[in-house]
Design a protein around this motif. Structure first.
Motif, PDB file in Angstrom:
ATOM      1  N   ASP A  69      38.534   8.294  57.898  1.00 27.64           N
ATOM      2  CA  ASP A  69      38.517   9.673  58.093  1.00 27.64           C
ATOM      3  C   ASP A  69      37.139  10.053  57.630  1.00 27.64           C
ATOM      4  OD1 ASP A  69      41.238   9.086  57.747  1.00 27.64           O
ATOM      5  OD2 ASP A  69      41.643   8.978  55.299  1.00 27.64           O
ATOM      6  N   GLN A  70      36.350   9.804  56.159  1.00 31.24           N
ATOM      7  CA  GLN A  70      34.904  10.434  56.320  1.00 31.24           C
ATOM      8  C   GLN A  70      34.366  10.710  56.945  1.00 31.24           C
ATOM      9  OE1 GLN A  70      33.046   9.976  52.596  1.00 31.24           O
ATOM     10  NE2 GLN A  70      34.825   9.662  51.472  1.00 31.24           N
ATOM     11  N   VAL A  71      34.382   9.159  58.298  1.00 25.26           N
ATOM     12  CA  VAL A  71      33.230   9.429  59.153  1.00 25.26           C
ATOM     13  C   VAL A  71      34.168  10.730  60.492  1.00 25.26           C
ATOM     14  CG1 VAL A  71      33.131   7.939  61.719  1.00 25.26           C
ATOM     15  CG2 VAL A  71      32.874   6.944  58.734  1.00 25.26           C
ATOM     16  N   ALA A  72      35.308  10.528  60.467  1.00 26.22           N
ATOM     17  CA  ALA A  72      36.085  11.590  61.420  1.00 26.22           C
ATOM     18  C   ALA A  72      35.761  12.668  61.065  1.00 26.22           C
ATOM     19  CB  ALA A  72      37.390  10.753  61.880  1.00 26.22           C
ATOM     20  N   GLU A  73      35.900  13.290  59.309  1.00 29.35           N
ATOM     21  CA  GLU A  73      35.616  14.659  59.294  1.00 29.35           C
ATOM     22  C   GLU A  73      33.699  15.220  59.047  1.00 29.35           C
ATOM     23  OE1 GLU A  73      35.784  16.765  54.857  1.00 29.35           O
ATOM     24  OE2 GLU A  73      36.533  15.218  54.806  1.00 29.35           O
ATOM     25  N   ALA A  74      33.402  13.891  59.465  1.00 30.93           N
ATOM     26  CA  ALA A  74      31.418  14.472  59.143  1.00 30.93           C
ATOM     27  C   ALA A  74      31.314  14.679  60.867  1.00 30.93           C
ATOM     28  CB  ALA A  74      30.452  12.855  59.200  1.00 30.93           C
ATOM     29  N   ALA A  75      31.792  13.834  62.014  1.00 29.74           N
ATOM     30  CA  ALA A  75      31.681  14.400  63.308  1.00 29.74           C
ATOM     31  C   ALA A  75      32.393  15.810  64.074  1.00 29.74           C
ATOM     32  CB  ALA A  75      32.643  12.858  64.278  1.00 29.74           C
ATOM     33  N   ARG A  76      33.878  15.628  63.225  1.00 29.95           N
ATOM     34  CA  ARG A  76      34.045  17.007  63.263  1.00 29.95           C
ATOM     35  C   ARG A  76      33.452  17.793  62.756  1.00 29.95           C
ATOM     36  NH1 ARG A  76      39.326  14.681  62.098  1.00 29.95           N
ATOM     37  NH2 ARG A  76      38.898  15.177  59.904  1.00 29.95           N
ATOM     38  N   ALA A  77      32.824  18.058  61.276  1.00 32.02           N
ATOM     39  CA  ALA A  77      31.780  19.236  61.066  1.00 32.02           C
ATOM     40  C   ALA A  77      29.875  19.132  61.756  1.00 32.02           C
ATOM     41  CB  ALA A  77      31.277  18.425  59.298  1.00 32.02           C
ATOM     42  N   ARG A 118      31.908   2.244  63.413  1.00 31.13           N
ATOM     43  CA  ARG A 118      33.075   3.899  63.521  1.00 31.13           C
ATOM     44  C   ARG A 118      32.294   4.554  63.976  1.00 31.13           C
ATOM     45  NH1 ARG A 118      33.688   0.590  58.425  1.00 31.13           N
ATOM     46  NH2 ARG A 118      35.775   0.022  58.210  1.00 31.13           N
ATOM     47  N   MET A 119      30.424   5.520  63.668  1.00 27.72           N
ATOM     48  CA  MET A 119      29.965   6.007  63.736  1.00 27.72           C
ATOM     49  C   MET A 119      29.701   6.204  65.295  1.00 27.72           C
ATOM     50  SD  MET A 119      29.377   8.062  60.505  1.00 27.72           S
ATOM     51  CE  MET A 119      27.467   8.699  61.250  1.00 27.72           C
ATOM     52  N   LEU A 120      29.883   4.755  65.761  1.00 29.78           N
ATOM     53  CA  LEU A 120      29.770   5.231  67.720  1.00 29.78           C
ATOM     54  C   LEU A 120      30.379   5.180  68.294  1.00 29.78           C
ATOM     55  CD1 LEU A 120      28.012   1.567  68.274  1.00 29.78           C
ATOM     56  CD2 LEU A 120      27.017   4.125  67.784  1.00 29.78           C
ATOM     57  N   ARG A 121      31.751   5.440  67.289  1.00 31.49           N
ATOM     58  CA  ARG A 121      33.332   6.035  68.180  1.00 31.49           C
ATOM     59  C   ARG A 121      33.434   7.484  67.812  1.00 31.49           C
ATOM     60  NH1 ARG A 121      36.833   3.003  69.814  1.00 31.49           N
ATOM     61  NH2 ARG A 121      38.838   4.287  68.596  1.00 31.49           N
ATOM     62  N   GLY A 122      32.642   7.632  66.152  1.00 31.66           N
ATOM     63  CA  GLY A 122      33.318   9.293  66.023  1.00 31.66           C
ATOM     64  C   GLY A 122      32.262  10.193  66.712  1.00 31.66           C
ATOM     65  N   PHE A 123      30.877   9.935  66.882  1.00 28.08           N
ATOM     66  CA  PHE A 123      29.863  10.423  67.565  1.00 28.08           C
ATOM     67  C   PHE A 123      29.861  10.232  69.046  1.00 28.08           C
ATOM     68  CE2 PHE A 123      29.260  10.711  62.612  1.00 28.08           C
ATOM     69  CZ  PHE A 123      28.965  12.883  63.234  1.00 28.08           C
ATOM     70  N   ASP A 125      31.073  11.074  71.635  1.00 28.45           N
ATOM     71  CA  ASP A 125      31.704  12.323  73.047  1.00 28.45           C
ATOM     72  C   ASP A 125      30.261  13.602  72.139  1.00 28.45           C
ATOM     73  OD1 ASP A 125      33.491  10.800  73.646  1.00 28.45           O
ATOM     74  OD2 ASP A 125      35.314  12.318  72.272  1.00 28.45           O
ATOM     75  N   THR A 126      30.543  13.611  71.875  1.00 27.66           N
ATOM     76  CA  THR A 126      29.132  15.015  70.817  1.00 27.66           C
ATOM     77  C   THR A 126      27.972  14.346  71.268  1.00 27.66           C
ATOM     78  OG1 THR A 126      29.949  15.385  69.353  1.00 27.66           O
ATOM     79  CG2 THR A 126      27.393  15.842  68.992  1.00 27.66           C
ATOM     80  N   LEU A 127      27.350  13.569  71.350  1.00 29.88           N
ATOM     81  CA  LEU A 127      26.359  12.680  71.161  1.00 29.88           C
ATOM     82  C   LEU A 127      26.209  12.506  73.510  1.00 29.88           C
ATOM     83  CD1 LEU A 127      25.451   9.502  69.107  1.00 29.88           C
ATOM     84  CD2 LEU A 127      24.407  12.002  69.254  1.00 29.88           C
ATOM     85  N   VAL A 128      26.967  12.100  74.124  1.00 33.57           N
ATOM     86  CA  VAL A 128      27.245  11.978  75.622  1.00 33.57           C
ATOM     87  C   VAL A 128      27.288  13.386  75.973  1.00 33.57           C
ATOM     88  CG1 VAL A 128      29.301  12.085  77.541  1.00 33.57           C
ATOM     89  CG2 VAL A 128      28.498   9.538  75.717  1.00 33.57           C
ATOM     90  N   ARG A 129      27.677  14.936  75.448  1.00 34.29           N
ATOM     91  CA  ARG A 129      27.589  15.562  75.570  1.00 34.29           C
ATOM     92  C   ARG A 129      26.033  16.337  75.785  1.00 34.29           C
ATOM     93  NH1 ARG A 129      28.315  20.220  72.122  1.00 34.29           N
ATOM     94  NH2 ARG A 129      29.293  18.608  71.229  1.00 34.29           N
ATOM     95  N   ARG A 130      25.996  15.957  74.812  1.00 33.83           N
ATOM     96  CA  ARG A 130      24.291  16.467  74.736  1.00 33.83           C
ATOM     97  C   ARG A 130      23.003  15.433  74.676  1.00 33.83           C
ATOM     98  NH1 ARG A 130      24.485  20.963  70.978  1.00 33.83           N
ATOM     99  NH2 ARG A 130      22.355  20.555  70.537  1.00 33.83           N
ATOM    100  N   GLY A 131      23.466  14.824  75.289  1.00 34.64           N
ATOM    101  CA  GLY A 131      22.267  13.701  76.163  1.00 34.64           C
ATOM    102  C   GLY A 131      21.492  13.054  74.832  1.00 34.64           C
ATOM    103  N   GLY A 132      22.042  12.541  74.017  1.00 38.39           N
ATOM    104  CA  GLY A 132      21.249  12.663  72.837  1.00 38.39           C
ATOM    105  C   GLY A 132      21.101  11.160  72.406  1.00 38.39           C
ATOM    106  N   ALA A 133      20.605  10.142  71.390  1.00 36.08           N
ATOM    107  CA  ALA A 133      20.004   9.284  70.540  1.00 36.08           C
ATOM    108  C   ALA A 133      20.527   8.789  69.853  1.00 36.08           C
ATOM    109  CB  ALA A 133      18.792   8.711  70.915  1.00 36.08           C
ATOM    110  N   ILE A 134      20.664   7.661  69.437  1.00 35.00           N
ATOM    111  CA  ILE A 134      21.105   6.795  68.865  1.00 35.00           C
ATOM    112  C   ILE A 134      20.065   5.826  67.704  1.00 35.00           C
ATOM    113  CG2 ILE A 134      22.929   5.119  67.824  1.00 35.00           C
ATOM    114  CD1 ILE A 134      24.626   6.456  70.020  1.00 35.00           C
ATOM    115  N   ILE A 135      20.347   5.858  66.850  1.00 33.70           N
ATOM    116  CA  ILE A 135      18.817   5.191  66.551  1.00 33.70           C
ATOM    117  C   ILE A 135      19.990   3.992  65.615  1.00 33.70           C
ATOM    118  CG2 ILE A 135      16.444   4.779  64.597  1.00 33.70           C
ATOM    119  CD1 ILE A 135      17.811   8.541  66.746  1.00 33.70           C
TER     120      ILE A 135
END
Length: 252
Positions: A69-77, A118-123, A125-135
């Protein structure tokens, strides 16, 4: 070699940003021109000093990566994240003969593997939309087991495997994925390591991590031990295994 990524002007989220490598990464990002850093920790009060120092460029979020739930909340914020630093980690000293070992192993896996999943799943869509990076901040112990840290090493090996999978699966969607493999870093987590381990300062490690991200390095070895071990591992995984196994017999 991945595509290069700019730190200057970026928006980053750092898990476990209240101390150790995570705190050093957050500070290094801000010093190198990041527009905003979402600094996360289980207890937001531990991030007050960081926010006071850097002002509105630091956004504090409560985040326990074992809590869906906290991961999902962070992804929304944090829908404007370009760089996701999965740094939060768990380590409990234990031995194979320890009756607590199964519980310890589960706790470490819950943070070091399932937390990142959990973090990969939560973020995603955001990272795909922004062409981001995961470290993903892993450990040299994730490439070859340190027998002094058997379950921790296993959890970091699982994390390394997840890094490889996500790199392959997300590359076609414009997201780059970096694995970070330091040796001993001078943090609370390593305070009980035998003296033969030479520790590197967290700020030096953080800046090398950011150098590697900007350079587009898939695998980042951000300290002298990590660099030497990485060379040994790539030359001969079996020799690397023996190198770490020998540490057990080395007098403290």
């Amino acid at each position: 070699m991945l595509g290069s990524t700019r730190i200057d002007g970026s928006v980053a989220l750092v898990t476990g940003a209240n101390r150790g490598i995570g705190r050093a990464i957050a500070e290094a990002l801000l010093e190198r021109g990041a527009a905003k850093v979402y600094a996360t920790a289980r207890d937001p009060k531990t991030l007050v000093a960081l926010q006071e120092r850097y002002g509105s460029r630091v956004v504090v979020l409560r985040l326990d990566v074992t809590d869906a739930d906290q991961v999902a909340e962070a992804a929304r914020a944090a829908t404007d994240v370009d760089l996701l630093f999965n740094n939060a980690g768990a380590f409990e000293p234990t031995e194979l003969s320890d009756e607590r070992i199964l519980d310890v192993a589960r706790r470490e896996m819950e943070v070091n593997y399932f937390g990142i999943l959990r973090m990969l799943r939560g973020f995603e869509d955001t990272l795909v939309r922004r062409g981001g990076a995961i470290i993903n901040v892993s450990s040299a112990a994730g490439l070859s087991n340190v027998p002094l840290q058997p379950t921790y090493s296993a959890s970091k090996a699982a994390q390394h495997s997840l890094t490889q999978a996500s790199r392959a699966l997300l590359a076609g969607r414009g997201v780059t994925v970096h694995g970070v493999y330091p040796g001993p870093v001078d943090t609370d987590m390593t305070k009980d390591l035998p003296p033969q381990f030479e520790k590197t300062a967290p700020d030096a490690v953080a800046n090398k991590i950011l150098d590697g991200v900007e350079a587009g390095d898939e695998d980042i070895f951000p300290d002298p031990f990590g660099v030497a071990f990485g060379e040994q591992f790539h030359a001969s995984p079996k020799a690397a295994e023996r190198q770490l196994a020998a540490i057990v017999a080395t007098p403290a």
